[in-house]
Design a protein around this motif. Sequence first.
Motif, PDB file in Angstrom:
ATOM      1  N   LEU A 261      30.749 -14.001   6.368  1.00 23.39           N
ATOM      2  CA  LEU A 261      30.162 -13.194   5.313  1.00 23.39           C
ATOM      3  C   LEU A 261      29.379 -12.053   5.950  1.00 23.39           C
ATOM      4  O   LEU A 261      28.686 -12.254   6.958  1.00 23.39           O
ATOM      5  N   ILE A 262      29.470 -10.869   5.373  1.00 21.77           N
ATOM      6  CA  ILE A 262      28.663  -9.734   5.809  1.00 21.77           C
ATOM      7  C   ILE A 262      27.807  -9.298   4.622  1.00 21.77           C
ATOM      8  O   ILE A 262      28.335  -8.943   3.565  1.00 21.77           O
ATOM      9  N   LEU A 263      26.496  -9.343   4.792  1.00 22.60           N
ATOM     10  CA  LEU A 263      25.559  -8.968   3.746  1.00 22.60           C
ATOM     11  C   LEU A 263      24.910  -7.645   4.144  1.00 22.60           C
ATOM     12  O   LEU A 263      24.068  -7.603   5.040  1.00 22.60           O
ATOM     13  N   ASN A 264      25.295  -6.576   3.482  1.00 25.24           N
ATOM     14  CA  ASN A 264      24.798  -5.236   3.810  1.00 25.24           C
ATOM     15  C   ASN A 264      23.703  -4.818   2.834  1.00 25.24           C
ATOM     16  O   ASN A 264      23.968  -4.616   1.646  1.00 25.24           O
ATOM     17  N   GLY A 265      22.471  -4.714   3.326  1.00 21.21           N
ATOM     18  CA  GLY A 265      21.379  -4.251   2.472  1.00 21.21           C
ATOM     19  C   GLY A 265      21.207  -5.093   1.225  1.00 21.21           C
ATOM     20  O   GLY A 265      20.944  -4.563   0.145  1.00 21.21           O
ATOM     21  N   ALA A 266      21.336  -6.417   1.363  1.00 25.97           N
ATOM     22  CA  ALA A 266      21.286  -7.316   0.198  1.00 25.97           C
ATOM     23  C   ALA A 266      19.870  -7.839  -0.015  1.00 25.97           C
ATOM     24  O   ALA A 266      19.314  -8.498   0.866  1.00 25.97           O
ATOM     25  N   PRO A 267      19.256  -7.602  -1.179  1.00 24.77           N
ATOM     26  CA  PRO A 267      17.879  -8.060  -1.443  1.00 24.77           C
ATOM     27  C   PRO A 267      17.843  -9.528  -1.855  1.00 24.77           C
ATOM     28  O   PRO A 267      17.781  -9.859  -3.037  1.00 24.77           O
ATOM     29  N   ILE A 268      17.840 -10.411  -0.877  1.00 18.06           N
ATOM     30  CA  ILE A 268      17.890 -11.856  -1.154  1.00 18.06           C
ATOM     31  C   ILE A 268      16.487 -12.441  -1.310  1.00 18.06           C
ATOM     32  O   ILE A 268      16.288 -13.423  -2.007  1.00 18.06           O
ATOM     33  N   ALA A 269      15.496 -11.836  -0.652  1.00 16.79           N
ATOM     34  CA  ALA A 269      14.101 -12.282  -0.760  1.00 16.79           C
ATOM     35  C   ALA A 269      13.287 -11.143  -1.373  1.00 16.79           C
ATOM     36  O   ALA A 269      12.545 -10.442  -0.669  1.00 16.79           O
ATOM     37  N   PRO A 270      13.387 -10.921  -2.685  1.00 13.55           N
ATOM     38  CA  PRO A 270      12.829  -9.696  -3.291  1.00 13.55           C
ATOM     39  C   PRO A 270      11.307  -9.626  -3.314  1.00 13.55           C
ATOM     40  O   PRO A 270      10.764  -8.545  -3.556  1.00 13.55           O
ATOM     41  N   PRO A 392      30.096 -18.148   9.071  1.00 12.57           N
ATOM     42  CA  PRO A 392      29.096 -17.323   9.761  1.00 12.57           C
ATOM     43  C   PRO A 392      28.565 -16.230   8.838  1.00 12.57           C
ATOM     44  O   PRO A 392      29.305 -15.700   8.002  1.00 12.57           O
ATOM     45  N   ILE A 393      27.291 -15.901   8.996  1.00 14.97           N
ATOM     46  CA  ILE A 393      26.650 -14.906   8.136  1.00 14.97           C
ATOM     47  C   ILE A 393      26.139 -13.754   8.993  1.00 14.97           C
ATOM     48  O   ILE A 393      25.351 -13.954   9.916  1.00 14.97           O
ATOM     49  N   PHE A 394      26.602 -12.546   8.684  1.00 13.40           N
ATOM     50  CA  PHE A 394      26.108 -11.322   9.321  1.00 13.40           C
ATOM     51  C   PHE A 394      25.203 -10.603   8.321  1.00 13.40           C
ATOM     52  O   PHE A 394      25.580 -10.444   7.152  1.00 13.40           O
ATOM     53  N   VAL A 395      24.050 -10.173   8.770  1.00 16.48           N
ATOM     54  CA  VAL A 395      23.118  -9.450   7.913  1.00 16.48           C
ATOM     55  C   VAL A 395      22.831  -8.098   8.550  1.00 16.48           C
ATOM     56  O   VAL A 395      22.401  -8.029   9.708  1.00 16.48           O
ATOM     57  N   PHE A 396      23.075  -7.031   7.802  1.00 14.63           N
ATOM     58  CA  PHE A 396      22.804  -5.680   8.292  1.00 14.63           C
ATOM     59  C   PHE A 396      21.671  -5.097   7.453  1.00 14.63           C
ATOM     60  O   PHE A 396      21.780  -4.989   6.235  1.00 14.63           O
TER      61      PHE A 396
END
Length: 803
Positions: A261-270, A392-396
């Motif tokens: 998974l690639i999470l680009n600019g994702a507000p998961i902890a707002p 696997p999780i990628f966070v950008f």
Amino acid sequence: MVTNVQKTSLNLRSETAENAAAIQDRTVDIVTRALDRSGVQWTLLSQSARLQSTRIIETHSERTRDLMQGFAEVSQRIARSQSIVDDWTAYLKDATQRVVLTMDALRERGDVFLEHEAAGCPPVLIYDYEVIVDGATLKRPCNYQLLRILPPKGVTIDDTRRPYIIIDPRAGHGGGIGGFKPDSQVGVALSKGHPVYFVSFGRDPVPGQTLADVMHAEAGFVRTVRARHPDSPQPVVTGNCQGGWATLLMAACNPDLTGPLILNGAPIAPWSGEVGENPMRYNAGVLGGTWQPMFWSDVGAGMFDGANLVMNFEQLNPSRNYFGKYFDLYRDPDGGRKRFIDFERWWGGYFLLNEAEIHWIVEQLFVGNRLIKNTAQLEPGVPIDIKAVKGPIFVFASQGDNITPPQQALNWIAATYADEEEIRLRGQRIIYMLHDEVGHLGIFVSSKVARKEHTQMASTLETVEAMAPGLYEMVIENTQGEGQDKQFEVRFYDRTLGDVAALDDGQQDEASFAAVAHMSEVQANAYETFGRPFVRSVSTPMGAKALRDLHPLRVQRTAMSSDNPMMKGVAQLAGMTRELRAPATADNPFLEMEKLTGDWVEQAMDLSRDLRDAWYEGMFYALWGGPLAAWFGKKNAAHRTLPDPETLKALPEVEAALAHMKQGGLPEAVIRLLLLLASSNQSFRAEILHRWAHVFQHEAPFRDLTVEDRQRMLREQTVIVTFDEQGAIDTLPDLLPRVADRKQAVDLLKRILGEIPDPSPELVEMAQALYDALDLAEIKQKTETRSKSQGRSSAAANKAKQK
């Protein structure tokens, strides 16, 4: 009798004294906590005032000084000019022509807006595509579609390579930003020969559609892509912004989807962010919580207008959105027209959400913060646990992102796992990347600023299954050269949850958001009971459409279109202007004066924005930072219950791995040796990962193993090295009892690691420990003796031939 009465009296007095003492202690405790919270509130307010005022003074003082210096220099140039009349005449003609061309560009934008609306707002992809699955035909229908991107001419696709699935954000705008231009995510993947699929959505949701329906549709899309590419690795799913947390929801609810998974600019902890920054997170505390989207959905006859979300984004940077982009167009209407129109086609496509969808997003994610507290549910019986994600999780993230700051993109990791050892124990790989300057949209479109990160991420995705479980930061460093000759080194650093926490300035401010969450629930219940019946009774579909048509963002586009009689002659006038176009020369001083004037206007608007944000933040902490607010929000402040790190070693899977650490052979030994060396060095180069991945997948002793066996070995050896490093070293001879196996293991290690310049003392120490544990001195001696013997035999054979 008297004795009993006296005893009873003594007991009563004793109980009264104990109760009084307990009340006194309780009172002292309450007062102490109130004072502590008052101290926290004062700290937050003073910190906010100090940071905001310092930044405003420093930034605007410097900008004002530069502007004044620029105006003075231009004024002197004009005063000394011998051709002032000619310069002014040339500038006036040029400026007049640019006004006409700018008006024509705005007219074209209006026409494009109306055409786009009439077509149902299709995705703004620059690539051709075909519809593979239409979500409207599913058992649980929704307005989402799975598209296959058709490769352009000259691009060859290998169907056995890992497919890419890109999920664009549905946060007011339409789909297509991920394939908006050749440098976009679609373009990067196509250029490497990967099949690319795109998850898009229609403007109007299916009646009754919920986020649960969308989640099931997206999971079905991933399974469809897997079925279409049975010989390729698991698909990569890329989620942009809102699409990022939606991707995480989908993977958490469908553990069988194990691709990266690639999470680009994702507000998961707002709730997260830094004091003095990130004003958008204070919206609910100042403007109201969940009741607002409920109200606007009711006014919209059950539909929430995404133009309201777009307006929120625009107000984050009003100087850019209400002046700067138009001034840039006016400065260069010839060269900037196409870029302006293309971007506005996407930015001006406003999409709708059902009330249930926006209600869930605001209540459970942005205001309630329930996703990272492990209390969110898409529907009854469908809990959302981020720990369930296996891929696997990628966070950008980027420091320049004012919509999703790094803390909102990353803090969920520390809120979900007890420590980095739990991440390894669960076999998870989390890799995050931080950019210094790229903005929110630049993350998605792979702007030039972030292109190397996207390129290296795509390269790492090819080899991610060979990475040991853990938490890593991907860093691009040692950059040398310029342009196409630029070279850099990519390294992966082992990180701890403490490293992630260090990106934030603490979490003492989050109690304020807990109070806002509770007040939001109270307001929503009050509106549900008293306001909603009346609002719904006076709302009609016709009235809702009229309100949407009259939204300021739509009106400003419609009013400048060719449908406006006052714009009828603009296109013809612009055509005549292009034929007579006479741009002023670049050294015309009035052009520079014009630019300085535009900069001055932008600075004035920026100053207004900065003062607004400072007031916004101060108001928030004044309202919600005190002891009463902390007490009010206590029930919403609880975090996810995490396991005690000390108990992780007692878990059955850990005990089983440690109990069998002597069992295995060459494959387990090679993996363990690599893990031990990597853990001692705390980082490794990307090229090592690529060589290891090739060996891990294609060479002996791993090539005959199944993917599941390889992943099981990698996870088990990671657990062994993590929880008993010394035991892992001491039992290596049990895995490699034969000298031949030890030699093969060493040869593989040398080929995978290559030459390591400037090894750390810890790495040297670990290498020596492994050298001693495997008795490699004896192997070296035997190898040298065998080589000498073979050399003598060869020499004797040559002499015999000569004779």
